[in-house]
Design a protein around this motif. Structure first.
Motif, PDB file in Angstrom:
ATOM      1  N   PHE A 170     149.461 -16.207 -43.609  1.00  0.00           N
ATOM      2  CA  PHE A 170     150.424 -16.842 -42.722  1.00  0.00           C
ATOM      3  C   PHE A 170     149.713 -17.473 -41.541  1.00  0.00           C
ATOM      4  O   PHE A 170     148.825 -16.858 -40.940  1.00  0.00           O
ATOM      5  N   LYS A 224     151.998 -19.979 -31.119  1.00  0.00           N
ATOM      6  CA  LYS A 224     152.539 -19.467 -29.874  1.00  0.00           C
ATOM      7  C   LYS A 224     152.462 -20.553 -28.823  1.00  0.00           C
ATOM      8  O   LYS A 224     151.603 -21.425 -28.858  1.00  0.00           O
ATOM      9  N   ILE A 260     147.251 -18.661 -34.818  1.00  0.00           N
ATOM     10  CA  ILE A 260     146.633 -17.477 -35.410  1.00  0.00           C
ATOM     11  C   ILE A 260     146.830 -17.518 -36.918  1.00  0.00           C
ATOM     12  O   ILE A 260     147.889 -17.929 -37.404  1.00  0.00           O
ATOM     13  N   ARG A 272     142.585 -21.883 -29.972  1.00  0.00           N
ATOM     14  CA  ARG A 272     143.399 -22.419 -28.891  1.00  0.00           C
ATOM     15  C   ARG A 272     143.382 -23.937 -28.959  1.00  0.00           C
ATOM     16  O   ARG A 272     142.489 -24.533 -29.555  1.00  0.00           O
ATOM     17  N   TYR A 320     147.003 -14.955 -40.125  1.00  0.00           N
ATOM     18  CA  TYR A 320     147.137 -13.556 -40.522  1.00  0.00           C
ATOM     19  C   TYR A 320     147.027 -13.438 -42.030  1.00  0.00           C
ATOM     20  O   TYR A 320     147.434 -14.327 -42.774  1.00  0.00           O
ATOM     21  N   TYR A 375     148.457 -22.120 -29.099  1.00  0.00           N
ATOM     22  CA  TYR A 375     147.649 -20.993 -29.575  1.00  0.00           C
ATOM     23  C   TYR A 375     148.079 -20.718 -30.997  1.00  0.00           C
ATOM     24  O   TYR A 375     149.282 -20.570 -31.271  1.00  0.00           O
ATOM     25  N   PHE A 386     145.265  -9.659 -38.392  1.00  0.00           N
ATOM     26  CA  PHE A 386     144.643 -10.792 -37.725  1.00  0.00           C
ATOM     27  C   PHE A 386     143.348 -11.196 -38.435  1.00  0.00           C
ATOM     28  O   PHE A 386     142.527 -10.350 -38.796  1.00  0.00           O
ATOM     29  N   PHE A 443     156.033 -17.595 -37.258  1.00  0.00           N
ATOM     30  CA  PHE A 443     155.271 -17.577 -38.503  1.00  0.00           C
ATOM     31  C   PHE A 443     155.717 -18.680 -39.442  1.00  0.00           C
ATOM     32  O   PHE A 443     156.888 -19.035 -39.507  1.00  0.00           O
ATOM     33  N   GLY A 444     154.773 -19.160 -40.231  1.00  0.00           N
ATOM     34  CA  GLY A 444     155.076 -20.059 -41.318  1.00  0.00           C
ATOM     35  C   GLY A 444     155.502 -19.280 -42.541  1.00  0.00           C
ATOM     36  O   GLY A 444     155.623 -18.050 -42.521  1.00  0.00           O
ATOM     37  N   THR A 469     152.009 -21.019 -24.718  1.00  0.00           N
ATOM     38  CA  THR A 469     151.468 -20.286 -23.575  1.00  0.00           C
ATOM     39  C   THR A 469     152.577 -19.624 -22.780  1.00  0.00           C
ATOM     40  O   THR A 469     153.610 -20.233 -22.493  1.00  0.00           O
ATOM     41  N   ASN A 470     152.350 -18.357 -22.461  1.00  0.00           N
ATOM     42  CA  ASN A 470     153.272 -17.567 -21.649  1.00  0.00           C
ATOM     43  C   ASN A 470     154.568 -17.224 -22.368  1.00  0.00           C
ATOM     44  O   ASN A 470     155.519 -16.782 -21.740  1.00  0.00           O
ATOM     45  N   ALA A 471     154.600 -17.424 -23.655  1.00  0.00           N
ATOM     46  CA  ALA A 471     155.704 -16.910 -24.462  1.00  0.00           C
ATOM     47  C   ALA A 471     155.108 -15.875 -25.403  1.00  0.00           C
ATOM     48  O   ALA A 471     154.083 -16.112 -26.015  1.00  0.00           O
ATOM     49  N   GLY A 472     155.744 -14.716 -25.485  1.00  0.00           N
ATOM     50  CA  GLY A 472     155.118 -13.646 -26.247  1.00  0.00           C
ATOM     51  C   GLY A 472     155.188 -13.797 -27.744  1.00  0.00           C
ATOM     52  O   GLY A 472     154.269 -13.422 -28.449  1.00  0.00           O
ATOM     53  N   LYS A 473     156.278 -14.365 -28.238  1.00  0.00           N
ATOM     54  CA  LYS A 473     156.499 -14.308 -29.675  1.00  0.00           C
ATOM     55  C   LYS A 473     155.581 -15.260 -30.422  1.00  0.00           C
ATOM     56  O   LYS A 473     155.154 -16.294 -29.927  1.00  0.00           O
ATOM     57  N   SER A 474     155.298 -14.864 -31.653  1.00  0.00           N
ATOM     58  CA  SER A 474     154.614 -15.731 -32.604  1.00  0.00           C
ATOM     59  C   SER A 474     155.640 -16.231 -33.601  1.00  0.00           C
ATOM     60  O   SER A 474     156.485 -15.464 -34.060  1.00  0.00           O
TER      61      SER A 474
END
Lengths: 121, 112
Positions: free
Chosen positions: B89, B93, B34, B51, B36, B32, B46, B102-103, B95-100
């Motif tokens: 940025f 993520k 994203i 995905r 920003y 996943y 965002f 970042f680059g 799957t099933n891990a909360g943290k993002s």
């Protein structure tokens, strides 16, 4: 539009003091996060919080740090015995809305607050 | 370890031109992604996500492309405007891990 709010916007503290950074996540979100961004650098994950406990934390998030959700709306980051290198922008974020149905709350974008600029002197 | 990197730290474009911001990621388990936008003194905002079961997603004036073979992500901004000037940025993520994760960020400057 719902948003994550953080207070204060700027906090100056003496080295060695304790600070508490406050956040009000989006009301129907399930996951809460703290990130930090040292000036000019990328955003770094600190901790995630779900169901009233820490679900994941980074190496940065050592014993100096703690998080709490003291009531149904606030989410706080406490930094004990602050050091000069703790100076950074601290961002709170939330994700994973719950509308009474099971959804995939972990695979949605996080919404960030405007940040608290912490300056340790 | 995980890392999400951007090819260029800065990008300068003329107003009205199209912008392309690139990102390389190294965690093949990430599924996943994203983008920003961060304006000065503000938190990440965002823009668009994608995905791993997709290779392209379009929004309003923005398109994200994902190439899982080479672990590459790009953000295309059509008809770039001065209000698009910001740091961009990418984040990944699992799957099933909360943290993002970042680059490093690309600073986009739009010249009028």
């Amino acid at each position: 539009e719902p948003e994550v709010t953080q207070t204060p916007s700027h906090q100056v503290t003496q080295m060695g003091q304790e600070v508490i950074l406050r956040c009000v996540p989006i009301s129907n979100h399930l996951y809460f996060y703290w990130y930090r961004q040292i000036l000019g650098q990328k955003v770094e994950f600190l901790v995630s919080f779900y169901n009233n406990e820490i679900s994941e934390k980074s190496e940065i998030f050592d014993d100096q740090f703690s998080v709490e959700r003291p009531d149904g709306s606030n989410f706080t980051l406490k930094i004990r015995s602050t050091k000069l290198e703790d100076s950074a922008m601290y961002f709170c974020a939330s994700s994973g809305e719950s509308n009474g149905q099971t959804k995939d709350p972990l695979n949605t974008e996080a919404f960030f607050g405007q940040g608290t600029r912490l300056t340790v002197v | 370890g995980e890392s999400v990197g951007l090819h260029l730290p800065t990008l300068s474009v003329q107003e009205g031109d199209n912008s392309i911001i690139n990102c390389a990621y190294s965690n093949s388990a990430s599924d996943y992604f994203i983008w920003y936008k961060q304006e000065s003194g503000k938190g990440p905002q965002f823009i668009i996500d994608i995905r791993s079961n997709m290779d392209k997603r379009q929004g309003q004036r923005v398109t994200v492309l994902l190439n899982k073979t080479v672990k590459h992500l790009s953000l295309q901004i059509a008809a770039t405007q001065p209000g698009d000037s910001a740091v961009y940025f990418c984040a990944e993520k699992v799957t099933n891990a909360g943290k993002s994760t970042f680059g490093d960020g690309t600073t986009l400057t739009v010249k009028p």
